[in-house]
Design a protein around this motif. Structure first.
Motif, PDB file in Angstrom:
ATOM      1  N   UNK B 250      58.673  97.072  23.660  1.00 43.22           N
ATOM      2  CA  UNK B 250      59.955  97.739  22.846  1.00 43.22           C
ATOM      3  C   UNK B 250      59.683  98.245  21.718  1.00 43.22           C
ATOM      4  N   UNK B 251      58.727  97.778  20.790  1.00 41.42           N
ATOM      5  CA  UNK B 251      58.529  98.274  19.320  1.00 41.42           C
ATOM      6  C   UNK B 251      57.397  99.554  19.825  1.00 41.42           C
ATOM      7  N   UNK B 252      56.859  99.661  20.528  1.00 42.86           N
ATOM      8  CA  UNK B 252      55.867 100.977  20.961  1.00 42.86           C
ATOM      9  C   UNK B 252      56.964 102.018  21.093  1.00 42.86           C
ATOM     10  N   UNK B 253      58.245 101.602  21.854  1.00 44.72           N
ATOM     11  CA  UNK B 253      59.238 102.636  22.230  1.00 44.72           C
ATOM     12  C   UNK B 253      59.881 102.983  20.758  1.00 44.72           C
ATOM     13  N   UNK B 254      60.141 102.016  20.126  1.00 42.45           N
ATOM     14  CA  UNK B 254      60.948 102.305  18.881  1.00 42.45           C
ATOM     15  C   UNK B 254      60.542 102.903  17.717  1.00 42.45           C
ATOM     16  N   UNK B 255      58.945 102.736  17.581  1.00 44.17           N
ATOM     17  CA  UNK B 255      58.537 103.474  16.415  1.00 44.17           C
ATOM     18  C   UNK B 255      57.044 104.132  16.811  1.00 44.17           C
ATOM     19  N   UNK B 256      56.579 105.007  16.362  1.00 43.53           N
ATOM     20  CA  UNK B 256      55.380 105.489  16.547  1.00 43.53           C
ATOM     21  C   UNK B 256      54.310 104.643  16.144  1.00 43.53           C
ATOM     22  N   UNK B 257      52.943 104.851  16.614  1.00 39.78           N
ATOM     23  CA  UNK B 257      51.823 104.312  15.719  1.00 39.78           C
ATOM     24  C   UNK B 257      51.950 102.792  16.183  1.00 39.78           C
ATOM     25  N   UNK B 258      51.762 102.355  17.308  1.00 40.87           N
ATOM     26  CA  UNK B 258      51.586 100.882  17.847  1.00 40.87           C
ATOM     27  C   UNK B 258      50.496 101.043  18.869  1.00 40.87           C
ATOM     28  N   UNK B 259      49.606 100.380  18.268  1.00 42.02           N
ATOM     29  CA  UNK B 259      48.230 100.306  19.149  1.00 42.02           C
ATOM     30  C   UNK B 259      48.282  98.800  19.908  1.00 42.02           C
ATOM     31  N   UNK B 307      35.839  95.342  16.659  1.00 41.70           N
ATOM     32  CA  UNK B 307      35.542  95.707  15.353  1.00 41.70           C
ATOM     33  C   UNK B 307      34.805  96.881  15.538  1.00 41.70           C
ATOM     34  N   UNK B 308      33.822  96.584  16.525  1.00 36.39           N
ATOM     35  CA  UNK B 308      32.756  97.988  16.706  1.00 36.39           C
ATOM     36  C   UNK B 308      33.213  99.133  17.498  1.00 36.39           C
ATOM     37  N   UNK B 309      34.142  99.001  18.333  1.00 36.35           N
ATOM     38  CA  UNK B 309      34.720 100.189  19.101  1.00 36.35           C
ATOM     39  C   UNK B 309      35.895 100.686  18.523  1.00 36.35           C
ATOM     40  N   UNK B 310      37.017  99.985  18.155  1.00 38.92           N
ATOM     41  CA  UNK B 310      38.106 100.666  18.003  1.00 38.92           C
ATOM     42  C   UNK B 310      38.604 100.504  16.324  1.00 38.92           C
ATOM     43  N   UNK B 311      37.910  99.447  15.605  1.00 38.28           N
ATOM     44  CA  UNK B 311      38.489  99.296  14.210  1.00 38.28           C
ATOM     45  C   UNK B 311      38.827 100.551  13.467  1.00 38.28           C
ATOM     46  N   UNK B 312      37.673 101.363  13.645  1.00 37.78           N
ATOM     47  CA  UNK B 312      37.729 102.644  12.787  1.00 37.78           C
ATOM     48  C   UNK B 312      38.641 103.422  13.358  1.00 37.78           C
ATOM     49  N   UNK B 313      39.042 103.491  14.722  1.00 39.70           N
ATOM     50  CA  UNK B 313      39.842 104.549  15.238  1.00 39.70           C
ATOM     51  C   UNK B 313      41.282 104.155  14.998  1.00 39.70           C
ATOM     52  N   UNK B 314      41.819 102.954  14.871  1.00 40.52           N
ATOM     53  CA  UNK B 314      43.068 102.444  14.997  1.00 40.52           C
ATOM     54  C   UNK B 314      43.651 102.075  13.575  1.00 40.52           C
ATOM     55  N   UNK B 315      42.584 101.520  12.813  1.00 41.68           N
ATOM     56  CA  UNK B 315      43.054 100.445  11.371  1.00 41.68           C
ATOM     57  C   UNK B 315      43.256 101.438  10.228  1.00 41.68           C
ATOM     58  N   UNK B 316      43.243 102.793  10.501  1.00 47.24           N
ATOM     59  CA  UNK B 316      43.449 103.714   9.297  1.00 47.24           C
ATOM     60  C   UNK B 316      44.831 103.303   8.778  1.00 47.24           C
ATOM     61  N   UNK B 317      45.072 104.210   7.832  1.00 46.36           N
ATOM     62  CA  UNK B 317      46.580 104.372   7.083  1.00 46.36           C
ATOM     63  C   UNK B 317      47.135 103.220   7.113  1.00 46.36           C
ATOM     64  N   UNK B 318      46.615 102.065   6.374  1.00 47.34           N
ATOM     65  CA  UNK B 318      47.347 100.831   6.085  1.00 47.34           C
ATOM     66  C   UNK B 318      47.754 100.032   7.452  1.00 47.34           C
ATOM     67  N   UNK B 319      47.128  99.850   8.467  1.00 47.98           N
ATOM     68  CA  UNK B 319      47.717  99.158   9.546  1.00 47.98           C
ATOM     69  C   UNK B 319      47.660  97.824   9.163  1.00 47.98           C
ATOM     70  N   UNK B 320      48.890  97.295   9.888  1.00 49.62           N
ATOM     71  CA  UNK B 320      49.013  95.762   9.688  1.00 49.62           C
ATOM     72  C   UNK B 320      48.647  95.138  11.325  1.00 49.62           C
ATOM     73  N   UNK B 321      47.737  94.231  11.384  1.00 46.10           N
ATOM     74  CA  UNK B 321      47.424  93.616  12.586  1.00 46.10           C
ATOM     75  C   UNK B 321      47.953  92.194  12.858  1.00 46.10           C
TER      76      UNK B 321
END
Lengths: 306, 413
Positions: B250-259, B307-321
């Motif tokens: 539902x949140x993927x649908x409602x807003x962009x940039x959800x991984x 951390x090794x494979x994805x963090x640099x690809x998806x954690x940019x621009x102030x991401x909340x985990x």
């Protein structure tokens, strides 16, 4: 058209062109670059930091004698710093002057104010201007650093080589510029933008090619040292590191060791200079002197057996 | 994509050109069936590329088509397999180079490589002639080691009722995550802004004939930060998994940039699967792509991989985990602490949702929980978790200090 350096006519010529400028490329890269030049399409290069993506644009501009226009991307990059801006101060003065002259025709005034004279060209618009030396090389560097909103500005330029300025009309390039876009993949670039480009993933080079790169870029380096440096870096990339060293780091390390008059690697020297190769503290801790000694031992026996 | 005028060497081949393009179109169809997003644009690209480069060696031909069809690194391997299968027989390609091409007939399958199965199905699936029975295929995820505790089970999700979907949408609309708006460096027009918008000012003043200059203002734009969800799908969490996935859909649908990433003993990126519009379809795709439902948990290993494979690809621009796990790690050690620390340092805010903790009678004695607590910004305990609206309420509510990880730590001590 005036005489310009011709773009290469085949894949082999492209390879030769790059090699001539000390850029040791593999055949896949030469192929895609040749196609981008021949078909007049933007080239989208993605890959880890320090594998020579930006360098391609520089080499192209140098070998083809074209002007290099560089747009470094950052968050919040907008039209006024990437495409064009109006010179507001001059416009204000023009308005006051018109007032003083008693111009009352509003349309004429608007036409005067939003004319070419008051337009400040930023990189993207600059790249569309005709150039006697041939279409310039437009380097859009680290596109992943810009936010998504900026990608939309690029679509028109990439697809049709034109920019639409609401007040002025459409500016179209007589000859499409050579566009190189790079990304470190800190986020995914939208498919709409990628669709307009030829895509290529630039990976780490194999040992053979990396050796050729080191010898081309660090001329004074000894034969043994260059082999050992490349072998060591290639082994490092197999390790479970947070950030594996790129080609740029290999070159830095090779020049550093060369400057220090090192003839062959030894564990102490490696530990002392490891900060040139690895940029994360826990990676450096992982490759401590014991580990480095072991790797050098393996490397030496491997080189000997060859 | 202006095709250039045909060069001299094209003329000689023009008779066979038709077959060549025909085969490239067939190849493109096979690629599409194998899952590459190949549209007519890419086909035209590929044709133009082949025309531009000519057909030289097999390798050049490969990379020429690659340039036209592949737009993501992940697709490279599928392309390779498809190319190998489609142009398998050497003489086929040779014939093609001579521009007199017979139909490519697939031969007996070779040992499968990564992606081979999908491509082979796509290439061979549509044919009428019976296929020889396939040997048992063993799919090995080479990135991860498999432990004794791993239980490979597929899990089917029950269908979500229409009412449930409607309620979910409503609830999501009201959702305000803690720190939900981040200031960006982009500006928007605002009467209360501090910066002067010269462009709008001038245009407005032109409307009035240039006599008046009325200042227009700009203020920074805000937007929701990217969300990265790491969802534990181990056995101890199984009753909540479906709810969380619905929520994330539902949140993927409602807003962009959800991984979204799922982890048990492996780590799986299900972001693309969750982008299906239909929730059932999305969850179906999700469950198909995951092999370790309801198995054990290896939080440390999974976080290390992330951390090794994805963090640099998806954690940019102030991401909340959003880390959704009960924290019941089998063998918590320094590695878990280290990876938590790294995750915490790489994102803007780390929020831990723990469905097993209760406000009353909270007992965070488990060592895994105590190892992880110091590294999270916020801990949200979710009690009575049986509907999406409860989850949304728990996430939206500003719990004040009681949500802070330190407060929880003190209670543990």
């Amino acid at each position: 058209m005036t005489k310009v350096a011709a773009v290469p006519g085949s894949i082999d010529d492209t390879l030769k062109l790059l090699t001539g400028a000390d850029y040791v490329a593999d055949r896949p890269l030469a192929t895609v670059l040749f196609l981008a030049l021949k078909m007049g399409r933007p080239l989208f290069l993605e890959g880890e930091a320090g594998v020579g993506k930006t360098e391609i644009a520089k080499v192209l501009s140098a070998t083809l004698g074209r002007r290099l226009i560089r747009l470094q991307c950052y968050e919040g990059l907008d039209v006024s710093s990437a495409v064009y801006e109006w010179n507001y101060a001059s416009q204000m003065i023009a308005i006051r002057l018109a007032e003083a002259e008693g111009v009352v025709d509003r349309d004429r005034l608007t036409g005067d104010i939003f004319s070419d004279r008051f337009l400040i060209r930023r990189p993207l618009l600059e790249a569309l201007q005709p150039d006697p030396a041939g279409a310039p090389v437009l380097l859009i560097d680290e596109l992943d650093r810009a936010d998504e909103a900026f990608e939309a500005f690029l679509l028109e330029v990439l697809a049709d080589n034109q920019v639409t300025i609401p007040e002025l009309g459409t500016v179209k390039a007589p000859v499409p510029p050579i566009v190189i876009i790079t990304s470190n993949r800190t986020r995914e670039i939208h498919d709409a933008l990628k669709r307009r480009c030829l895509y290529h993933w630039v990976g780490y080079p194999d040992a053979h090619r990396e050796l050729a790169i080191v010898r081309a870029k660090v001329p004074g380096i000894g034969r043994l040292l260059s082999e050992q440096v490349v072998g060591f870096v290639q082994m490092l990339r197999q390790e479970d590191l947070f950030k594996a060293p790129g080609v740029a780091e290999t070159l830095d390390w090779a020049s550093a060791l060369s400057e220090l008059d090192v003839k062959a690697l030894d564990p102490a020297k490696v530990s002392d200079t490891l900060g040139v190769l690895l940029k994360y503290q826990d990676d450096i801790v992982r490759i401590d002197s014991g580990k480095a000694a072991q790797m050098i031992g393996e490397l030496k026996s491997e080189l000997k057996s060859r | 994509m202006a095709p250039r005028a045909p060069s001299a060497d094209d003329a000689g081949r023009s008779a066979g050109d038709g077959r060549l393009s025909e085969n490239i179109v067939y190849f493109a169809r096979a690629l599409r069936a194998a899952g590459l997003p190949v549209g007519p644009g890419s086909i035209l690209d590929a044709l133009a590329a082949v025309k531009a480069a000519g057909v030289g060696t097999r390798e050049d031909f490969y990379w020429t088509l690659h340039a036209g069809f592949v737009k993501r690194r992940e697709h490279s391997i599928l392309f390779e397999q498809a190319f190998r299968l489609f142009f398998r027989r050497r003489d086929v390609l040779d014939h093609m180079m001579a521009a007199m091409l017979p139909e490519a007939e697939p031969e007996a399958p070779e040992p499968p490589r990564a992606g081979a199965q999908r491509v082979a199905e796509a290439l061979l699936g549509g044919r009428d002639e019976p296929q020889p029975p396939k040997p048992d295929e063993v799919e090995v995820d080479a990135r991860l080691t498999v432990s004794d505790s791993e239980v490979l089970r597929r899990k089917d999700f029950a269908q979500m009722s229409a009412l449930e979907i409607a309620q979910a949408r409503e609830a999501i609309k009201r959702l305000v995550l803690p720190i939900d708006e981040v200031r960006t460096r982009r500006l928007r027009s605002s009467p209360h802004g501090r910066q002067v918008d010269l462009r709008r000012t001038l245009r407005a003043s032109m409307k009035a004939g240039g006599a008046l200059i009325d200042l227009q203002k700009l203020a920074p734009r805000t937007r929701p930060p990217p969300i990265v969800a790491l969802v534990d799908i181990s056995g101890s969490m199984s009753q909540y998994t479906r709810l969380f996935l619905h929520f994330l859909h539902a949140i993927t649908d409602a807003r962009r940039r959800v991984h979204t990433f799922l982890f048990g003993t492996r780590l799986t990126n299900v972001t693309r699967a969750l982008q299906h519009k239909d929730p059932d379809e999305a969850l179906e795709a999700c469950s198909a792509s995951v092999d370790d439902w309801s198995g054990g948990t290896r939080i440390g290993t999974s976080l290390h991989l992330f951390n090794r494979l994805w963090s640099r690809r998806v954690l940019g621009q102030g991401a909340v985990v959003l880390l959704i796990t009960d924290g019941l790690e089998r063998d918590p050690d320094e590695r878990l602490a280290f990876e938590m620390d790294r995750l915490h340092r790489s994102c803007r805010r780390l929020i831990w949702l723990n469905p097993l903790l209760r406000f009353d009678g909270f007992e965070a004695k488990a060592k895994g929980i105590r190892t992880m607590l110091p590294h999270v910004d916020e801990l949200r305990a979710i009690h009575n978790l049986d509907s999406m609206s409860e989850l949304v309420r728990a996430l939206s509510a500003d719990g004040g200090r009681s949500n802070e990880a330190r407060a929880w730590l003190k209670r543990v001590a």
